[in-house]
Design an enzyme around this catalytic site. Structure first.
Site, PDB file in Angstrom:
ATOM      1  N   ARG A   1      19.032 -10.301   9.734  1.00 33.53           N
ATOM      2  CA  ARG A   1      20.002 -10.306  10.822  1.00 33.53           C
ATOM      3  C   ARG A   1      19.414 -11.134  11.967  1.00 33.53           C
ATOM      4  NH1 ARG A   1      19.658  -4.741   9.248  1.00 33.53           N
ATOM      5  NH2 ARG A   1      21.584  -3.956   8.293  1.00 33.53           N
TER       6      ARG A   1
ATOM      7  N   LYS B   1      18.340  -1.986  12.039  1.00 37.10           N
ATOM      8  CA  LYS B   1      19.181  -1.040  12.766  1.00 37.10           C
ATOM      9  C   LYS B   1      18.534   0.338  12.779  1.00 37.10           C
ATOM     10  CE  LYS B   1      23.654  -3.268  11.990  1.00 37.10           C
ATOM     11  NZ  LYS B   1      25.020  -3.104  11.450  1.00 37.10           N
TER      12      LYS B   1
ATOM     13  N   HIS C   1      25.113 -15.177  10.972  1.00 37.03           N
ATOM     14  CA  HIS C   1      25.405 -14.229   9.894  1.00 37.03           C
ATOM     15  C   HIS C   1      25.803 -14.932   8.597  1.00 37.03           C
ATOM     16  CE1 HIS C   1      25.656 -10.011   8.956  1.00 37.03           C
ATOM     17  NE2 HIS C   1      26.802 -10.193   8.330  1.00 37.03           N
TER      18      HIS C   1
ATOM     19  N   ARG D   1      22.893 -14.940   6.257  1.00 38.75           N
ATOM     20  CA  ARG D   1      22.678 -13.646   5.590  1.00 38.75           C
ATOM     21  C   ARG D   1      23.672 -13.474   4.441  1.00 38.75           C
ATOM     22  NH1 ARG D   1      20.510  -8.445   6.634  1.00 38.75           N
ATOM     23  NH2 ARG D   1      21.919  -6.681   6.324  1.00 38.75           N
TER      24      ARG D   1
ATOM     25  N   HIS E   1      20.464  -2.238   4.119  1.00 31.77           N
ATOM     26  CA  HIS E   1      21.736  -1.519   4.081  1.00 31.77           C
ATOM     27  C   HIS E   1      21.511  -0.034   3.856  1.00 31.77           C
ATOM     28  CE1 HIS E   1      24.036  -5.397   2.758  1.00 31.77           C
ATOM     29  NE2 HIS E   1      23.871  -5.329   4.056  1.00 31.77           N
TER      30      HIS E   1
ATOM     31  N   TYR F   1      30.547  -8.685  -2.187  1.00 32.88           N
ATOM     32  CA  TYR F   1      29.764  -9.691  -2.891  1.00 32.88           C
ATOM     33  C   TYR F   1      29.890  -9.531  -4.402  1.00 32.88           C
ATOM     34  CZ  TYR F   1      27.738 -10.388   1.701  1.00 32.88           C
ATOM     35  OH  TYR F   1      27.574 -10.648   3.042  1.00 32.88           O
TER      36      TYR F   1
END
Length: 313
Positions: free
Chosen positions: A156, A180, A251, A254, A277, A286
């Site tokens: 990110r 995150k 992004h 990524r 994730h 994806y």
């Protein structure tokens, strides 16, 4: 005496900070709730928690759907849902503190997000874009290194910009990133990105004259940690020079990294861990992309498909 929404927001912000939410999450939540409070006061004169009703909340959600940006565009569903999420967390705190009824928690509903395939560049497009960056200057070499790392490791933008030289392990070929929720993970770095990263740390970064106490890996022309808006501008200009029709953003790198890994039949659990994730569900778009590739290959190569084309002729 009933508490005002503005006063309770201070308590709410302190609680999020105490729970170790990232500064960015706290800042975003505060910004969105402040906008919500301002709208309620301006539209309905509502300043206290007791005066807030489900009807007020539903009206605010309708206003979000009708809002237009400075470019005249409606808010994207994900942007609307982010604002709703911040307000719902705020309302939940109000309820737990005894300042609001449970009915308020049920008044706001998330909007449906279209299941669009993620935008990504093909490896050929990415290779041409990266090879087109002029690396003869320190700034150009820095930019190439940042983009190689974004594409190779699927970082990110915030993770890239938070890196320090000590986070890179050249011997093993990894970088340690903080994602995150301030969760740390170790991410592999491909051979090309590793080569650029090693030369950047050893030779290029000192030429950019970082401040004496600056610990950031990637620095701007002032010798300070590069801010997000500068990274986005750099990438946007590179995309324009490459002749891309749509704006290039951090992004996209990524997404492109993820798409290539899934297309190459990588273990989805490993990909999910690499990207930081919380669940495999994030990769569902994806997987659809990979299925489309398989469908096209099947149509182009299966002999029975050619039989059908001959019959139609």
């Amino acid at each position: 005496m009933d508490i005002t929404l503005t006063r309770f927001l201070e308590q709410h912000t302190d609680r999020l900070t105490a729970l170790n939410f990232s500064p960015a999450t706290v800042r975003t939540g505060r910004y969105n709730v402040l906008a919500f409070i301002a709208w309620m006061e301006e539209r309905y004169g509502v300043r206290t928690a007791a005066a807030l009703t489900p009807a007020h909340l539903r009206a605010w959600q309708v206003a979000l759907s009708q809002h237009r940006t400075t470019r005249g565009m409606p808010l994207k569903p994900r942007s609307i849902n982010k604002k709703i999420e911040c307000v719902r967390v705020f309302l939940s705190d109000l309820h737990q503190a005894g300042h609001a009824g449970e009915s308020l928690l049920r008044a706001l509903e998330y909007v449906k997000v279209p299941e669009l395939l993620p935008r990504a560049l093909t490896h050929r497009q990415m290779r041409e874009l990266l090879d087109g960056i002029d690396t003869t200057s320190p700034a150009g070499h820095r930019d190439r290194t940042m983009l190689e790392l974004l594409y190779s490791s699927g970082l990110r933008a915030a993770e890239l910009l938070s890196l320090e030289p000590a986070d890179a392990d050249s011997a093993v070929g990894t970088v340690r990133v903080t994602g995150k929720g301030r969760k740390e993970r170790v991410v592999p770095v491909g051979a090309t990105a590793r080569r650029f990263l090693e030369s950047y740390i050893r030779a290029t970064r000192p030429l950019l004259e970082p401040g004496p106490d600056e610990k950031a890996l990637f620095i701007d022309r002032n010798g300070s940690r590069m801010p997000y808006h500068t990274l986005r501008r750099i990438i946007g200009v590179i995309g324009q020079k490459a002749g891309l029709k749509e704006p290039l953003t951090p992004h996209v790198f990524r997404r492109s990294c993820t798409s290539e890994l899934v297309r190459g039949n990588a273990n989805l659990y490993h990909v999910s861990r690499m990207l930081g994730h919380e669940s495999l569900d994030t990769l569902r778009h994806y997987v659809k992309l990979n299925i489309n590739d398989i469908r096209e290959t099947h149509h182009a190569t299966h002999p029975r498909e050619r039989d059908e084309e001959e019959r139609e002729e």
